[in-house]
Design a protein around this motif. Structure first.
Motif, mmCIF file in Angstrom:
data_model
loop_
_atom_site.group_PDB
_atom_site.id
_atom_site.type_symbol
_atom_site.label_atom_id
_atom_site.label_comp_id
_atom_site.label_asym_id
_atom_site.label_seq_id
_atom_site.Cartn_x
_atom_site.Cartn_y
_atom_site.Cartn_z
ATOM 1 N N PRO A 38 -2.016 0.142 -3.447
ATOM 2 C CA PRO A 38 -1.006 -0.911 -3.584
ATOM 3 C C PRO A 38 0.151 -0.506 -4.484
ATOM 4 N N GLY A 54 4.523 -0.289 2.443
ATOM 5 C CA GLY A 54 3.914 0.695 1.558
ATOM 6 C C GLY A 54 4.935 1.747 1.134
ATOM 7 N N THR A 65 -9.676 0.801 -4.830
ATOM 8 C CA THR A 65 -8.244 0.693 -5.077
ATOM 9 C C THR A 65 -7.762 1.874 -5.897
ATOM 10 N N SER A 82 -5.873 -6.087 -2.624
ATOM 11 C CA SER A 82 -6.771 -4.959 -2.840
ATOM 12 C C SER A 82 -7.843 -5.304 -3.874
ATOM 13 N N GLN A 85 0.040 -6.782 -2.710
ATOM 14 C CA GLN A 85 -0.903 -5.746 -2.313
ATOM 15 C C GLN A 85 -1.974 -5.540 -3.380
ATOM 16 N N GLY A 143 -7.358 1.009 -0.664
ATOM 17 C CA GLY A 143 -6.029 0.437 -0.820
ATOM 18 C C GLY A 143 -5.212 1.214 -1.830
ATOM 19 N N THR A 152 -4.928 2.030 3.480
ATOM 20 C CA THR A 152 -3.817 1.105 3.675
ATOM 21 C C THR A 152 -2.952 1.030 2.423
ATOM 22 N N ASN A 153 -1.907 0.197 2.510
ATOM 23 C CA ASN A 153 -1.073 -0.068 1.329
ATOM 24 C C ASN A 153 -1.718 -1.103 0.407
ATOM 25 N N GLY A 154 -2.938 -1.486 0.708
ATOM 26 C CA GLY A 154 -3.658 -2.427 -0.151
ATOM 27 C C GLY A 154 -3.513 -3.868 0.264
ATOM 28 N N GLY A 155 -2.554 -4.173 1.147
ATOM 29 C CA GLY A 155 -2.298 -5.560 1.526
ATOM 30 C C GLY A 155 -3.372 -6.142 2.421
ATOM 31 N N SER A 156 -3.276 -7.449 2.634
ATOM 32 C CA SER A 156 -4.308 -8.149 3.404
ATOM 33 C C SER A 156 -4.201 -7.908 4.903
#
Length: 289
Positions: free
Chosen positions: A215, A138, A235, A224, A220, A213, A194-198
């Motif tokens: 991203p 991120g 997002t 997201s 990401q 997220g 989060t950074n948008g990732g899984s």
């Protein structure tokens, strides 16, 4: 692998499939967005994307032609190019319009470091708890805006930095650690940023916790987008992050029960896909003559 005649299994998220169900690819962070502006970049991005995918597939395709192997049409086909393709998702999280005979949903592959919760998070909560981590990829420049949004909110914050930065001072409601067991943090949290990732996103959903997220890279954005489509998250593109926007999204997540309900539905769906057992069965099947 093909030259050695060894079976190759590609472990990849289903949202990368050419047949992933989506209305459109998300517009990622790229300097061209600043040059052209958001609206113009969004109009031209779909036209440019096939050429971008061909560009990223070109190095491997050059090698494949050299060894008389068929080239891939583009990046998406390259990522699906194994003898076997294992999707690290559930069909509910990342649906595809058609599944090939060599493709199977493995289920989310979740992992956490063995690092304890800080003492402040091992006691009963008096306010909503927010777990924040931008992971190993991120954008670190987002941390100050993120903390600014949370500093005057009536929440307790656990920030995990993955040992990527040192902060000279912290708001009084923020606890900062280098690493933490993400499963334990998600269990205690009411929402996860989060950074948008899984990786962390799916970890949060596995515990029925909604996700915001932020991203910046394309994977990401895709993850997201998939999470938001379930109704269990929101997002904010990294290039559009402001403290005010993040605070608004967090208020929505915490106040509207629909997000937590959707996250709990995803968690229930995940429970039917035990990736460790499914992977062991897959390996046994491949190795059995």
């Amino acid at each position: 692998a093909p030259l050695a005649k060894v079976p190759h299994a590609a472990l990849i998220n289903a949202y990368w499939s050419p047949h992933a169900q989506r209305q459109a690819f998300p517009l990622p962070d790229h300097p061209i967005v600043r040059w052209l502006g958001e609206d113009m970049a969004a109009r031209h991005f779909p036209k440019a994307l096939p050429f971008v995918f061909k560009h990223f597939a070109a190095p491997l395709n050059s090698w494949r032609r050299k060894h008389k192997l068929a080239p891939y049409e583009g990046l998406l086909e390259l990522l699906m190019g194994g003898d076997h393709v294992l999707f690290a998702d559930t069909p509910g999280l990342a649906p595809v319009s058609q599944t090939q005979t060599n493709q199977m949903y493995l289920g989310p592959v979740l992992w956490s470091p063995q690092a304890p919760l800080p003492a402040a998070w091992r006691t009963p909560a008096t306010r909503p708890r927010i777990y924040v981590t931008l992971g190993s990829s991120g954008r670190l420049s987002l941390v100050p805006q993120t903390l600014a949004a949370l500093s005057d909110s009536p929440v307790e914050v656990l920030l995990s930095t993955a040992a990527r930065l040192q902060l000279p001072s912290l708001p009084s409601n923020v606890t900062c650690v280098d690493y933490v067991d993400g499963n334990l943090a998600c269990q205690q949290a009411d929402a996860v940023i989060t950074n948008g990732g899984s990786s962390t996103g799916y970890q949060a959903l596995s515990h029925g916790k909604p996700v915001i997220g932020i991203p910046s890279n394309f994977d990401q954005y895709l993850a997201s987008q998939a999470i938001e489509a379930t109704g269990a998250g929101l997002t904010i593109p990294a290039r559009q992050l402001t403290a005010a926007r993040l605070k608004t999204c967090l208020d929505d997540i915490l106040c509207a029960p629909e997000y937590a309900q959707a996250a709990q539905a995803v968690a229930k769906d995940m429970q039917t896909f035990a990736s460790d057992t499914r992977f062991q069965n897959f390996v046994d099947g491949v190795l059995t003559p």
